[in-house]
Design a protein around this motif. Structure first.
Motif, PDB file in Angstrom:
ATOM      1  N   ALA A 187       0.786  -1.179   0.003  1.00 23.79           N
ATOM      2  CA  ALA A 187       0.012   0.151   0.048  1.00 23.79           C
ATOM      3  C   ALA A 187       0.743   1.308   0.005  1.00 23.79           C
ATOM      4  O   ALA A 187       0.512   2.175  -0.592  1.00 23.79           O
ATOM      5  CB  ALA A 187      -0.945   0.001   0.995  1.00 23.79           C
ATOM      6  N   ALA A 188       1.942   1.072   0.883  1.00 29.70           N
ATOM      7  CA  ALA A 188       2.830   2.476   0.796  1.00 29.70           C
ATOM      8  C   ALA A 188       3.545   2.542  -0.502  1.00 29.70           C
ATOM      9  O   ALA A 188       3.726   3.818  -0.899  1.00 29.70           O
ATOM     10  CB  ALA A 188       4.006   2.248   1.914  1.00 29.70           C
ATOM     11  N   VAL A 189       3.876   1.439  -1.077  1.00 33.50           N
ATOM     12  CA  VAL A 189       4.792   1.606  -2.136  1.00 33.50           C
ATOM     13  C   VAL A 189       3.994   2.049  -3.395  1.00 33.50           C
ATOM     14  O   VAL A 189       4.332   2.774  -4.197  1.00 33.50           O
ATOM     15  CB  VAL A 189       5.096   0.091  -2.528  1.00 33.50           C
ATOM     16  CG1 VAL A 189       5.964   0.120  -3.830  1.00 33.50           C
ATOM     17  CG2 VAL A 189       6.385  -0.133  -1.582  1.00 33.50           C
ATOM     18  N   ALA A 190       2.886   1.613  -3.415  1.00 32.05           N
ATOM     19  CA  ALA A 190       1.627   2.047  -4.450  1.00 32.05           C
ATOM     20  C   ALA A 190       1.327   3.640  -4.173  1.00 32.05           C
ATOM     21  O   ALA A 190       0.752   4.268  -5.022  1.00 32.05           O
ATOM     22  CB  ALA A 190       0.558   1.194  -4.449  1.00 32.05           C
ATOM     23  N   ASN A 191       1.527   4.328  -3.109  1.00 32.24           N
ATOM     24  CA  ASN A 191       1.520   5.693  -2.834  1.00 32.24           C
ATOM     25  C   ASN A 191       2.005   6.609  -3.839  1.00 32.24           C
ATOM     26  O   ASN A 191       3.053   6.173  -4.372  1.00 32.24           O
ATOM     27  CB  ASN A 191       1.652   6.045  -1.540  1.00 32.24           C
ATOM     28  CG  ASN A 191       1.077   7.288  -1.331  1.00 32.24           C
ATOM     29  OD1 ASN A 191       1.984   8.497  -1.482  1.00 32.24           O
ATOM     30  ND2 ASN A 191      -0.070   7.686  -0.458  1.00 32.24           N
ATOM     31  N   CYS A 192       1.219   7.719  -4.535  1.00 32.06           N
ATOM     32  CA  CYS A 192       1.799   8.422  -5.291  1.00 32.06           C
ATOM     33  C   CYS A 192       2.990   9.034  -5.090  1.00 32.06           C
ATOM     34  O   CYS A 192       3.854   9.499  -5.921  1.00 32.06           O
ATOM     35  CB  CYS A 192       0.847   9.400  -5.814  1.00 32.06           C
ATOM     36  SG  CYS A 192       0.313  11.048  -4.548  1.00 32.06           S
ATOM     37  N   GLY A 193       3.555   9.117  -3.913  1.00 31.33           N
ATOM     38  CA  GLY A 193       4.738   9.969  -3.476  1.00 31.33           C
ATOM     39  C   GLY A 193       5.832   9.074  -3.709  1.00 31.33           C
ATOM     40  O   GLY A 193       7.100   9.530  -4.134  1.00 31.33           O
ATOM     41  N   ASP A 194       5.611   7.726  -4.024  1.00 36.84           N
ATOM     42  CA  ASP A 194       6.579   6.783  -4.504  1.00 36.84           C
ATOM     43  C   ASP A 194       8.001   7.003  -3.719  1.00 36.84           C
ATOM     44  O   ASP A 194       8.957   6.955  -4.489  1.00 36.84           O
ATOM     45  CB  ASP A 194       6.761   7.022  -5.757  1.00 36.84           C
ATOM     46  CG  ASP A 194       7.158   5.674  -6.630  1.00 36.84           C
ATOM     47  OD1 ASP A 194       6.893   4.704  -6.062  1.00 36.84           O
ATOM     48  OD2 ASP A 194       7.862   5.676  -7.772  1.00 36.84           O
ATOM     49  N   ASN A 195       7.901   6.860  -2.295  1.00 40.01           N
ATOM     50  CA  ASN A 195       9.104   7.007  -1.676  1.00 40.01           C
ATOM     51  C   ASN A 195       9.852   5.812  -1.374  1.00 40.01           C
ATOM     52  O   ASN A 195      10.738   5.792  -0.565  1.00 40.01           O
ATOM     53  CB  ASN A 195       8.864   7.899  -0.336  1.00 40.01           C
ATOM     54  CG  ASN A 195       8.375   9.424  -0.782  1.00 40.01           C
ATOM     55  OD1 ASN A 195       8.813   9.940  -1.667  1.00 40.01           O
ATOM     56  ND2 ASN A 195       7.114   9.609   0.080  1.00 40.01           N
ATOM     57  N   PHE A 196       9.482   4.769  -1.691  1.00 39.52           N
ATOM     58  CA  PHE A 196      10.387   3.361  -1.332  1.00 39.52           C
ATOM     59  C   PHE A 196      10.821   2.826  -2.576  1.00 39.52           C
ATOM     60  O   PHE A 196      10.118   2.314  -3.303  1.00 39.52           O
ATOM     61  CB  PHE A 196       9.123   2.565  -0.869  1.00 39.52           C
ATOM     62  CG  PHE A 196       8.440   2.734   0.449  1.00 39.52           C
ATOM     63  CD1 PHE A 196       8.877   2.418   1.664  1.00 39.52           C
ATOM     64  CD2 PHE A 196       7.241   3.697   0.349  1.00 39.52           C
ATOM     65  CE1 PHE A 196       8.378   3.294   2.854  1.00 39.52           C
ATOM     66  CE2 PHE A 196       6.577   4.253   1.746  1.00 39.52           C
ATOM     67  CZ  PHE A 196       7.310   3.788   2.773  1.00 39.52           C
ATOM     68  N   GLY A 197      12.156   2.801  -2.733  1.00 33.54           N
ATOM     69  CA  GLY A 197      12.744   2.345  -3.501  1.00 33.54           C
ATOM     70  C   GLY A 197      13.274   0.781  -3.367  1.00 33.54           C
ATOM     71  O   GLY A 197      13.520   0.484  -2.129  1.00 33.54           O
ATOM     72  N   GLY A 198      13.146  -0.156  -4.297  1.00 28.46           N
ATOM     73  CA  GLY A 198      13.604  -1.384  -4.063  1.00 28.46           C
ATOM     74  C   GLY A 198      15.157  -1.711  -3.847  1.00 28.46           C
ATOM     75  O   GLY A 198      15.895  -0.658  -4.118  1.00 28.46           O
TER      76      GLY A 198
END
Length: 224
Positions: A187-198
């Motif tokens: 859910a957090a990764v899909a957020n438009c802010g996109d602050n979670f890199g792999g």
């Protein structure tokens, strides 16, 4: 929009330019000449999560490939794609997993993830941060080989090449992130802010070797 007509190494590091990110636009008609190579050091993986944002209204005569990984003499070590019916499918260690997740080609932006773990062969497809299909028993105890090649927009039939134009992706794509785990806050990764890199591929940090693909930058929260 900037058209890159030759091989270019594009390096992006972190959010910048008003929190805008690089978006790729792969052209129509389909061609083997348009693709992006991601320069990522990849470990052997007993689990994997691949996520991306895509917008396409294209359905061709063959399958359309978001992302492919070839390694260790294995051309289909990992694939993330959709078929001519607009349904998500994936390959892990040369084995195909069809899903019932349709309407990839509805012309709207969506966030897609495919996760897999060799313990029990658990797999899940996530659409816009929510699980859309899942199962078990898929490629149990397999290990995806290390030190391979990641290609956006094409299916590799040999390491880094062997493309088929009828299998090329047509449309916009961005936010490609890959982890060597299925323990991800989807859910957090899909957020438009996109602050979670792999931790295997981080879209904002990975070097991109771009071949005949146009690019533009936009705030993900304003995508339509």
């Amino acid at each position: 929009m900037h058209l890159l007509t030759a091989s270019v190494l594009l390096i992006t590091t972190g959010l910048s330019n008003g929190d805008k990110t690089t978006i790729l636009r792969l052209p129509s008609p389909q061609t083997t000449k348009s693709y992006v190579k991601l320069q990522a050091a990849t470990p052997a993986m007993t689990a994997l999560t691949a996520c991306l944002r895509a917008k396409t209204a294209f359905t061709g005569s063959g399958n359309s490939h978001f992302l492919s990984y070839a390694a260790g003499g294995m051309d289909n070590a990992f694939l993330f794609a959709y078929n001519r019916n607009g349904a998500i499918y994936s390959y892990v260690f040369n084995s195909n997993k069809d899903t019932s997740v349709f309407k990839v080609d509805d012309g709207a932006w969506h966030h897609w993830c495919f996760s897999w773990n060799n313990r029990g062969g658990k797999w899940t497809v996530y659409k816009d941060g929510m699980p859309a299909a899942a199962g078990t028993g898929f490629q149990t105890d397999k290990t995806i080989p290390a030190n391979g090649v990641w290609i956006v927009g094409q299916d590799q039939d040999r390491l880094g090449g062997g493309f088929d134009a009828t299998q090329a992706y047509v449309g916009d794509i961005t936010s490609i992130n890959v982890w060597n785990t299925d323990n991800v806050n989807f859910a957090a990764v899909a957020n438009c802010g996109d602050n979670f890199g792999g931790n295997v591929i981080s879209w904002y940090d990975v070097s991109k070797e771009i071949h005949e693909v146009s690019t533009y930058r936009k705030d993900l929260c304003k995508l339509k």
